[in-house]
Design a protein around this motif. Structure first.
Motif, short mmCIF file in Angstrom:
data_model
loop_
_atom_site.label_atom_id
_atom_site.label_comp_id
_atom_site.label_asym_id
_atom_site.label_seq_id
_atom_site.Cartn_x
_atom_site.Cartn_y
_atom_site.Cartn_z
N PHE A 42 -3.29 0.77 -10.69
CA PHE A 42 -1.99 1.03 -10.07
C PHE A 42 -0.84 0.96 -11.06
N VAL A 43 0.20 1.75 -10.78
CA VAL A 43 1.48 1.62 -11.48
C VAL A 43 2.19 0.41 -10.87
N ILE A 44 2.78 -0.44 -11.70
CA ILE A 44 3.51 -1.61 -11.17
C ILE A 44 4.97 -1.19 -10.92
N PRO A 45 5.40 -1.22 -9.67
CA PRO A 45 6.75 -0.71 -9.36
C PRO A 45 7.86 -1.72 -9.65
N GLU A 46 9.06 -1.20 -9.82
CA GLU A 46 10.24 -2.06 -10.02
C GLU A 46 11.17 -1.91 -8.81
N ALA A 49 0.83 -1.20 0.00
CA ALA A 49 0.00 0.00 0.00
C ALA A 49 0.87 1.26 0.00
N ASP A 50 1.96 1.23 0.79
CA ASP A 50 2.90 2.37 0.84
C ASP A 50 3.38 2.76 -0.55
N ILE A 51 3.61 1.72 -1.35
CA ILE A 51 4.26 1.94 -2.64
C ILE A 51 3.24 2.36 -3.71
N ILE A 52 2.13 1.62 -3.79
CA ILE A 52 1.23 1.87 -4.93
C ILE A 52 0.27 3.03 -4.67
N LEU A 53 0.16 3.45 -3.40
CA LEU A 53 -0.68 4.63 -3.11
C LEU A 53 -0.08 5.89 -3.73
N TYR A 54 1.23 5.84 -4.00
CA TYR A 54 1.92 7.05 -4.50
C TYR A 54 2.41 6.88 -5.95
N ASN A 55 1.86 5.89 -6.66
CA ASN A 55 2.28 5.67 -8.05
C ASN A 55 3.80 5.56 -8.21
N ALA A 56 4.44 4.91 -7.23
CA ALA A 56 5.90 4.81 -7.30
C ALA A 56 6.31 3.88 -8.44
N ALA A 93 2.46 14.73 -0.17
CA ALA A 93 2.19 13.30 -0.43
C ALA A 93 0.68 13.02 -0.43
N LYS A 94 -0.03 13.72 0.44
CA LYS A 94 -1.48 13.53 0.58
C LYS A 94 -2.22 13.74 -0.74
N LYS A 95 -1.73 14.69 -1.52
CA LYS A 95 -2.42 15.02 -2.78
C LYS A 95 -2.46 13.79 -3.69
N THR A 96 -1.30 13.14 -3.84
CA THR A 96 -1.27 11.94 -4.69
C THR A 96 -2.11 10.84 -4.06
N ALA A 97 -1.96 10.66 -2.74
CA ALA A 97 -2.65 9.57 -2.05
C ALA A 97 -4.16 9.70 -2.24
#
Ligand code: ADP
Ligand code: TRP
Length: 324
Positions: free
Chosen positions: A170-174, A132-139, A304-308
């Motif tokens: 979601f963006v899939i992170p690497e 959740a930490d990662i995909i909440l921010y489109n990392a 960060a809240k804006k993206t979340a």
């Protein structure tokens, strides 16, 4: 310019392993990328059960990021995980699609549940909160040490499954491993970790640092005997921070004898203090002014809240929790 994101638990003061394996490579990346760095205090609750300790760990972890050169004036942000509780809401949604065996078989859970006396549900669902930490921010890129790679793989699996079931969300992170793929050994030769009590605490007072380094486990070869640098914890740690010339010289000293482990430890202590002189003094200065750190964290959370909020809105729509 991919968005990078990484977190460090506030389960203690960052140590040499955190610095070399996570903080310094992440700061290097942040010079050319948009970066989200955070203090994982929700994760720390799985092991820290004392309010004062959690607060001081959080301040010290944030101070370490800033002292190591994180520049929040150029689009990078530093925030406290718990300042954006939306992450726990997303975690619930992810919990509902995460297969139980995936969590039960995770290396880190197996390791912790074998070692710790308090095996709580938070430890079990730890990787879902991390996802959740990662995909909440489109990392897009997540710099971590080797021990965290499985967690990023799980994040990718969970995000892919969500996208497949509920539509592109979601963006899939690497994973971004440091080029040396290093696992910094601790004073006992195992992986350096706050939870193994084997750390070299870069941000400790000199007398504490000295004690930690003097406690590095070695064999019992006498001063005169030649020694094998590749089988010595002191040398393994030394070479991670020394220059090529310094490493060569130390290697020579080991192989030729007449150089005791006490000498090697003294050299490691001196090198640690000189190498991290600026970071240490900035850190000591910052922890005297926690209000400066709080302000940084507040500003970071606002951004960060804006993206979340945007991502969470899309998630809820796709799940059918709000009218489309
Ligand atoms: P710890 O194991 O001390 O609790 P964390 O789990 O908070 O450390 O780790 C924070 C970051 O530091 C992670 O990206 C992790 O991979 C990295 N890290 C931790 N210990 C080491 C180590 N000994 N060597 C390399 N990287 C490490
Ligand atoms: N679990 C990571 C660790 O122990 C800390 C962490 C929490 C993290 N959430 C994250 C790291 C998200 C990268 C991305 O090191």
């Amino acid at each position: 310019m991919p968005r990078i994101l990484t977190g460090i638990q506030s389960s203690g003061t960052p140590h040499l392993g955190n610095l070399l394996g996570a903080i310094l490579p992440a700061i290097e990346l942040s010079k050319h990328n948009e970066s989200f760095f955070f203090i994982a205090d929700f994760h720390a609750l799985t092991t820290v059960k004392n309010k004062e300790i959690l607060i001081s760990n959080t301040i010290e972890t944030a101070a370490a990021w800033i002292a190591c050169g994180l520049n929040t004036k150029n689009g990078n942000i530093l925030y406290r995980q718990s300042d954006i509780p939306q992450v726990t809401e997303l975690m619930w949604y992810l919990n509902c699609i995460t297969p139980y065996p995936m969590l039960a078989n995770a290396h880190s859970f197996k390791d912790k549940s074998g070692r710790l006396s308090d095996v709580n549900a938070g430890l079990f669902t730890y990787p879902v909160l991390m996802a959740a930490d990662i995909i909440l921010y489109n990392a897009e890129l997540v710099p971590v040490g080797k021990d965290q790679v499985q967690h990023i793989e799980m994040t990718r699996d969970i995000a892919t499954k969500f996208n497949h079931n509920f539509g592109e969300t979601f963006v899939i992170p690497e994973t971004k491993l440091d080029s040396q793929n290093m696992i910094v050994p601790g004073t006992d030769g195992n992986k350096m970790s706050k939870s193994y009590n084997n750390v070299i605490n870069i941000f400790a007072e000199e007398n504490v640092l000295k004690k930690q380094i003097m406690n590095i486990v070695t064999d019992s070869k006498g001063l005169a005997e030649p020694k094998d640098p590749n089988n010595c914890n002191v040398f393994q740690i030394y070479k991670l921070i020394a220059s090529k010339e310094e490493t060569k010289k130390m290697e020579y000293n080991y192989i030729n004898g007449g150089f005791g482990y006490g000498h090697a430890k003294k050299a490691l202590l001196e090198l640690t203090i000189s190498k991290f002189k600026n970071e240490r003094s900035k850190f000591f200065e910052l922890i005297q002014s926690p209000e400066i750190i709080e302000k940084e964290l507040f500003n970071g959370a606002e951004k960060a809240k804006k993206t979340a909020n945007k991502v969470l809105e899309k998630v809820k729509k796709n799940l059918g929790l709000v009218r489309a």
